[in-house]
Structures are given as C-alpha cells and as structure tokens.
Design an enzyme around this catalytic site. Sequence first.
Site, mmCIF file in Angstrom:
data_model
loop_
_atom_site.group_PDB
_atom_site.id
_atom_site.type_symbol
_atom_site.label_atom_id
_atom_site.label_comp_id
_atom_site.label_asym_id
_atom_site.label_seq_id
_atom_site.Cartn_x
_atom_site.Cartn_y
_atom_site.Cartn_z
ATOM 1 C CG ASP A 174 33.981 -7.062 23.855
ATOM 2 O OD1 ASP A 174 32.814 -6.616 23.859
ATOM 3 O OD2 ASP A 174 34.971 -6.310 23.768
ATOM 4 C CD GLU A 412 37.180 -2.237 30.811
ATOM 5 O OE1 GLU A 412 38.408 -2.333 31.038
ATOM 6 O OE2 GLU A 412 36.675 -2.448 29.698
#
Length: 439
Positions: A174, A412
């Site tokens: 992103d 993550e």
Amino acid sequence: STQLAARAAYLLRGNDLGTMTSAAPRLYPHMWSWDAAFVAVGLAPLSVERAVVELDTLLSAQWKNGMIPHIVFANGVDGYFPGPARWECRKLASNAPDGPDTSGITQPPVHAIAVQRILDHSRRHGRSTRAVAEEFLNRRWPDLVRWHRWLAHARDPKETGRITLYHGWESGMDNSPRWDRAYANVVPGMDLPPYRRADTSIVSDPTQRPSDREYDRYLWLVEQMRRANYDDFQLTSVMSFAVEDVFVSAIFALACEVLADIGEEYKQPHADVRELHGWAERFRAGVVATADERTGAAKDYDVRLQRWISTETLAMFAPLLSGGLSRHAERALLNTFEGPRFCGHPDLRYALPPSTSPVSKDFRPREYWRGPVWPVMSWLFSWAFARRGWAERSYMLRAEGLRQASDGSFAEYYEPYTGAPLGSMQQSWTAASVLDWLG
Ligand code: DGY
C-alpha cells in the site's frame, strides 16, 4: 519446531470463519485475495480439503469479467473500513458477482502457486483426497484461466508485458515508497465523502500504519472508481493513479508458468496451456525490459507521469522471481539481494529482505511497507528461489524466516533491526508461511 507448527495450525483454526479464514482477527476480519492464496498454501499440509474450500470461497466471488477482487467480505462482520457500504460494487458495477459482497479492485495473482501446493500435498494422500484436489482443479480451471486472461487483457491492453494498477492497494504494498510520486498526483476532491478509519484504532501505534494523508488519497481513488462504475475501460482514462507494477508483473509471469505446468500435468485444454505459456513469456520479457543491464534492478512505471520509478525496495528484485536476465545481471542482482543493502545489512537481526533497503532515504523501520520485514515475502522469495533451482538460497531464507517466527507472535511484519513484531499479530499468512516451511 513441531510446537511452532502446532501453534501456527491453532492460529489458522482460530481465524477460520467456516468457509474463509480472516486475514487477521481484528485488523482484517474478512478474506483478502492474496492472503487467501497464501493461507491455502498453509492449509494444504493440514487439510487438502480445507485448503480447497478456501480457494473455492475466493473464486465464488470472482467478477463476471474474470477479476478476483481484493476483499471478499464476511457476512455480518463489522469493524473494517472501507466496507461494502463504501464500495457499493453490486449497485454500481455490472461486473460484480451476484454472490458475496466484494471490493472493486484486485490484488497480486499468486493463486496458481496455492493450487500447485494443494495438488502437491494431495499426492501424499490416498485416492479420496487426491480426487478432491483434482475435482477442484477440473471445476475451477476455466475460472483460473479467466482470471489470468482478465489480467493479460484488461490490465495490459497495450501488451507491454506489465500489469497496470489503479490503486496502491492493488499492489499489496500500500504505502511503499514505490508509489510516493504517483500518489503526489492524486489530489482528493473537496467532495470526498467523509469517512472514519478503523485500522488506527486497532493498531494502537499509528506510525506503523499509513498516514491520514495517504488514506485520503486511497479513499479518493475508490471514489474515482465508483464514479466510473468500476468499468475496466473507463479506469484506463479516469484514474489519477496508474502504474505498471513490475513486482506484480513478475508474479504474474511466474503464476502463468505454474498454471501452464499444472495444465499440462493434469491434461487441461491445450489451447489454454498455450495461452498461459504465451503470457508467461510476454510478462517475463516485460519485467526484464525494465531492468538495468548492469545491476539487473527492475523498475515500476508511472503511466500518468510517463516516467520510470526506481526504488530500493523489493520491487527491484522482480526478475529474480520470473527469470530472464542475463547471467551477469542476475548474479549482480542476487549480490544486491544478499549484500549489505538488503539481507546482508550488518545491523539486521535476521538475514531476510526488508521491504525497503535500510540504506535508502525512504527507509522507515516500523512503517508498514517502508522498511519492515514481511514474513510472507520471505516465503515467496524462498519458494521462487527453490523453483529456480537455488536450493541453498531458498533454504537460508527458510531457516532465517523460521528463526524470526520462533517468537510465536505471527506478526504481519517485523522491525528489521530489533526483530520486534509489528502491525497485526496472529496474521494468517504469517502462520501459513511457517506451516509450509515446516510441512
Ligand atoms: C488495508 O486495509 O490496510 C489493506 O491493506 C487494504 O487492502
């Protein structure tokens, strides 16, 4: 390590919503496209049947044009933004599926890898498990080919051999520095409907997430897509963000090759296999065409500004995934990957590739795709290196990846110097990577 595998399996069971596994318990409570593929890779050694269900759920949300959407929303689950009410795909897009609610963009095409891992594992089992995997392949083969055809046509209409993305979210990376310039051109309109982020109330340290400025731009692009009714052809002209993503293009080349191999082995239609080989070749060449002759480093391309985007990020290593460089350039690129600008940086806790080079001015050690190590990327490189015949390199990434994972947080992403777990804990694809490594 059997204990670590047990904990990873326990995590995936905990995130299992029935026919889909949420990408992470609170931050990502739905199914994400490339997460689902990696999750299926991790489920395959546990249960071929359950891994098949995961991909079936994803494919049942495939759009009529062939696109696999980046999110499939779980029924009745709140707490994520932007949710179905913001996308409104079923209302606005004639291509949206009749089934579940989805987002209106796509994500990297890693799914063929999952199909291959499922078939590999099924061969270790008896006839009935093999039959489940093969029935799945025969039933979904046309959908998988349609997915690849959509990418090759709708996202590479000029046949450059590179996939165009209209939202940074489509890259999966992103807020990577790769997209900073392109996003500088995205100017949110005064009529951007108000919204409230959910992510920063879950990850309590907001500096680990994209900034508010970045989010305004993300939401503005969603708004531009809504106004274009998510129409493939309209997007090519109306979107203020358009980039050729070299990393996604390399993944696509590789995925076409993998799917073609599967098609040959399991006797799918010749015409499909031929088409897949053709795309693999086109995209491999498209990736190599961006690479520096001497260093082998690949580049993205900003379609709107008509200029190349050179960054010291994972993107520069795209040709290591898809192949095709000269021997000399490939050796140089491997040296960069393993040397002090990436995995071999003297201060790294583990010899794993950070998302952005620690020596780059763009490097931020805790900020999402601007520096942290993402275990799933370590897995992807280790898998691809094994496929390319680099067993020793693959093994090293696996060993280091497992050392990093031994803290049991299944984060993550990780801080490259300290190894501190960041972002979401209990991230499904992190557990899945570990399961495949130990499987
Ligand atoms: C998010 O919400 O941060 C995701 O990365 C977007 O898909």
